[in-house]
Design an enzyme around this catalytic site. Structure first.
Site, mmCIF file in Angstrom:
data_model
loop_
_atom_site.group_PDB
_atom_site.id
_atom_site.type_symbol
_atom_site.label_atom_id
_atom_site.label_comp_id
_atom_site.label_asym_id
_atom_site.label_seq_id
_atom_site.Cartn_x
_atom_site.Cartn_y
_atom_site.Cartn_z
ATOM 1 N N SER A 156 0.868 -1.182 0.000
ATOM 2 C CA SER A 156 0.000 0.000 0.000
ATOM 3 C C SER A 156 0.900 1.225 0.000
ATOM 4 C CB SER A 156 -0.859 -0.002 1.270
ATOM 5 O OG SER A 156 -1.509 1.238 1.442
ATOM 6 N N TYR A 169 -2.600 -2.041 10.093
ATOM 7 C CA TYR A 169 -2.535 -2.049 8.624
ATOM 8 C C TYR A 169 -1.178 -1.519 8.144
ATOM 9 C CZ TYR A 169 -4.247 -1.360 3.820
ATOM 10 O OH TYR A 169 -4.428 -1.415 2.452
HETATM 11 N N1 NAD Z 1 -8.619 -0.021 -1.798
HETATM 12 C C1 NAD Z 1 -7.578 0.679 -1.434
HETATM 13 O O1 NAD Z 1 -7.659 1.921 -1.301
HETATM 14 C C2 NAD Z 1 -6.236 0.045 -1.220
HETATM 15 C C3 NAD Z 1 -5.094 0.854 -1.205
HETATM 16 C C4 NAD Z 1 -3.848 0.255 -1.025
HETATM 17 C C5 NAD Z 1 -3.742 -1.107 -0.874
HETATM 18 N N2 NAD Z 1 -4.893 -1.878 -0.872
HETATM 19 C C6 NAD Z 1 -4.719 -3.325 -0.744
HETATM 20 O O2 NAD Z 1 -5.140 -3.920 -1.948
HETATM 21 C C7 NAD Z 1 -5.560 -5.274 -1.707
HETATM 22 C C8 NAD Z 1 -6.913 -5.521 -2.338
HETATM 23 O O3 NAD Z 1 -7.881 -4.721 -1.686
HETATM 24 P P1 NAD Z 1 -9.200 -4.168 -2.398
HETATM 25 O O4 NAD Z 1 -9.076 -2.705 -2.423
HETATM 26 O O5 NAD Z 1 -9.443 -4.901 -3.657
HETATM 27 O O6 NAD Z 1 -10.279 -4.528 -1.255
HETATM 28 P P2 NAD Z 1 -11.526 -5.551 -1.263
HETATM 29 O O7 NAD Z 1 -11.978 -5.597 0.152
HETATM 30 O O8 NAD Z 1 -12.499 -5.151 -2.296
HETATM 31 O O9 NAD Z 1 -10.887 -6.936 -1.703
HETATM 32 C C9 NAD Z 1 -10.093 -7.714 -0.847
HETATM 33 C C10 NAD Z 1 -10.397 -9.169 -1.126
HETATM 34 O O10 NAD Z 1 -9.557 -9.975 -0.296
HETATM 35 C C11 NAD Z 1 -10.357 -11.013 0.255
HETATM 36 N N3 NAD Z 1 -9.763 -11.468 1.517
HETATM 37 C C12 NAD Z 1 -9.677 -10.801 2.680
HETATM 38 N N4 NAD Z 1 -9.151 -11.564 3.633
HETATM 39 C C13 NAD Z 1 -8.867 -12.761 3.061
HETATM 40 C C14 NAD Z 1 -8.308 -13.956 3.551
HETATM 41 N N5 NAD Z 1 -7.957 -14.085 4.840
HETATM 42 N N6 NAD Z 1 -8.138 -14.988 2.690
HETATM 43 C C15 NAD Z 1 -8.500 -14.869 1.389
HETATM 44 N N7 NAD Z 1 -9.077 -13.764 0.884
HETATM 45 C C16 NAD Z 1 -9.254 -12.714 1.706
HETATM 46 C C17 NAD Z 1 -11.714 -10.365 0.467
HETATM 47 O O11 NAD Z 1 -12.753 -11.316 0.656
HETATM 48 C C18 NAD Z 1 -11.850 -9.534 -0.788
HETATM 49 O O12 NAD Z 1 -12.419 -10.242 -1.846
HETATM 50 C C19 NAD Z 1 -5.538 -5.433 -0.190
HETATM 51 O O13 NAD Z 1 -4.336 -6.077 0.196
HETATM 52 C C20 NAD Z 1 -5.542 -4.001 0.313
HETATM 53 O O14 NAD Z 1 -4.994 -3.880 1.598
HETATM 54 C C21 NAD Z 1 -6.117 -1.331 -1.038
#
Ligand code: NAD
Length: 277
Positions: A156, A169
């Site tokens: 991130s 986080y």
């Molecule tokens: N959305 C943002 O602003 C942002 C910014 C920086 C980094 N991220 C990172 O990007 C990645 C994807 O996030 P996103 O934005 O698509 O969010 P999201 O919540 O839409 O998707 C995350 C997915 O991971 C799955 N997941 C969570 N815990 C799990 C586990 N223990 N085992 C298997 N699957 C699991 C969830 O069910 C979901 O489908 C994450 O690592 C998040 O921390 C997100």
């Protein structure tokens, strides 16, 4: 020819958001997909997580591209489950080339010393240990294939810079950088590259919810996500609200492809200049 034609990619957290987008973008460029997602709620996560129907939708969208996909409900905290999902995928498709360790959760909204023990533990277990499990399960297949490979860990912008009130986080996402650098060094002799991506705010369900609104607008009683828009804009140097999942997928695709064949150990921001602000 697609940019990852004939390759096989393992994507975690593939039911929705960025993970679904990575699966689709890699499939568009010729890869078959091994997908996992927990598809269940974790009780310290203050917004709805993905469902089996979400994972089924990813399957439909990849198959609509005439690529193959094996999707399994599995929790990245459960090493045995991750290992067996990868094994089943490799048995079916015959190889593994690309790993996108994308699954992640968020939660909390307190200063670090007030973070609940269980919330801290869950975030570290999913966002750091889960990423290590993903790599640990996949690496023997990459080495055995003898074709090199590319592992992309999702960190991130908060993996390179502090953010208040989400210490679990931020700590896990910084930890991913150490994991990435160590594996990059250890796997270089096998021609396996390891990099991390560092998104700014991405337009996914992790952001489109009341908890996120409250995190970014603690001054309001019941903020909506629209109330947080100006704060999101203020994080980025470029004059944008947020990036879309495909913007991260394009970075993942590049790192996965041979275009990045000599790129390893790199922290790639897709952050609209968040890091330089
Ligand atoms: N959305 C943002 O602003 C942002 C910014 C920086 C980094 N991220 C990172 O990007 C990645 C994807 O996030 P996103 O934005 O698509 O969010 P999201 O919540 O839409 O998707 C995350 C997915 O991971 C799955 N997941 C969570 N815990 C799990 C586990 N223990 N085992 C298997 N699957 C699991 C969830 O069910 C979901 O489908 C994450 O690592 C998040 O921390 C997100």
């Amino acid at each position: 020819m697609g940019r990852v034609e004939g390759k096989v990619a393992f994507v975690t957290g593939a039911a929705r958001g960025q993970g679904r987008s990575h699966a689709i973008r890699l499939a568009e460029e010729g890869a078959d997909i091994i997908a996992i997602d927990i598809c269940e709620q974790i009780d310290t996560v203050p917004f709805p997580m993905a469902t089996p129907a979400d994972l089924e939708q990813t399957v439909k969208e990849v198959e609509a591209l005439d690529r193959r996909i094996i999707a399994t409900q599995a929790d990245v905290r459960d090493y045995a489950a991750v290992k067996s999902a990868v094994e089943a995928g490799v048995a079916e498709f015959g190889r593994l080339d690309i790993v996108s360790a994308n699954a992640g959760i968020a939660g909390g909204n307190t200063p670090g010393w007030e973070t609940e023990e269980q919330a801290w533990q869950n975030t570290i277990d999913v966002n750091l240990t889960g990423v290590w499990h993903t790599a640990k399960a996949a690496i023997p297949h990459l080495i055995a294939g003898g074709n090199g490979g590319s592992i992309i860990l999702t960190s991130s912008a908060a993996g390179l810079k502090a953010m208040q009130n989400i210490v679990d986080y931020v700590s896990a996402k910084h930890g991913v950088v150490g994991l990435m650098r160590t594996l990059a060094l250890e796997l270089a002799p096998y021609n396996i590259r390891v990099n991390s991506v560092h998104p700014t705010v991405v337009n996914t369900p992790m952001i489109q919810n009341d908890w996120t609104a409250g995190l970014f607008r603690p001054d309001l009683e019941n903020p909506t996500i629209e109330d947080a828009h100006d704060v999101f804009r203020s994080l980025n140097a470029l004059p944008i609200l947020w990036v879309e999942p495909v913007d991260i997928s394009n970075a993942v695709l590049w790192l996965a492809s041979d275009e990045a064949r000599y790129v390893t150990g790199f922290t790639l921001p897709v952050d609209a200049g968040f890091g330089v602000k």
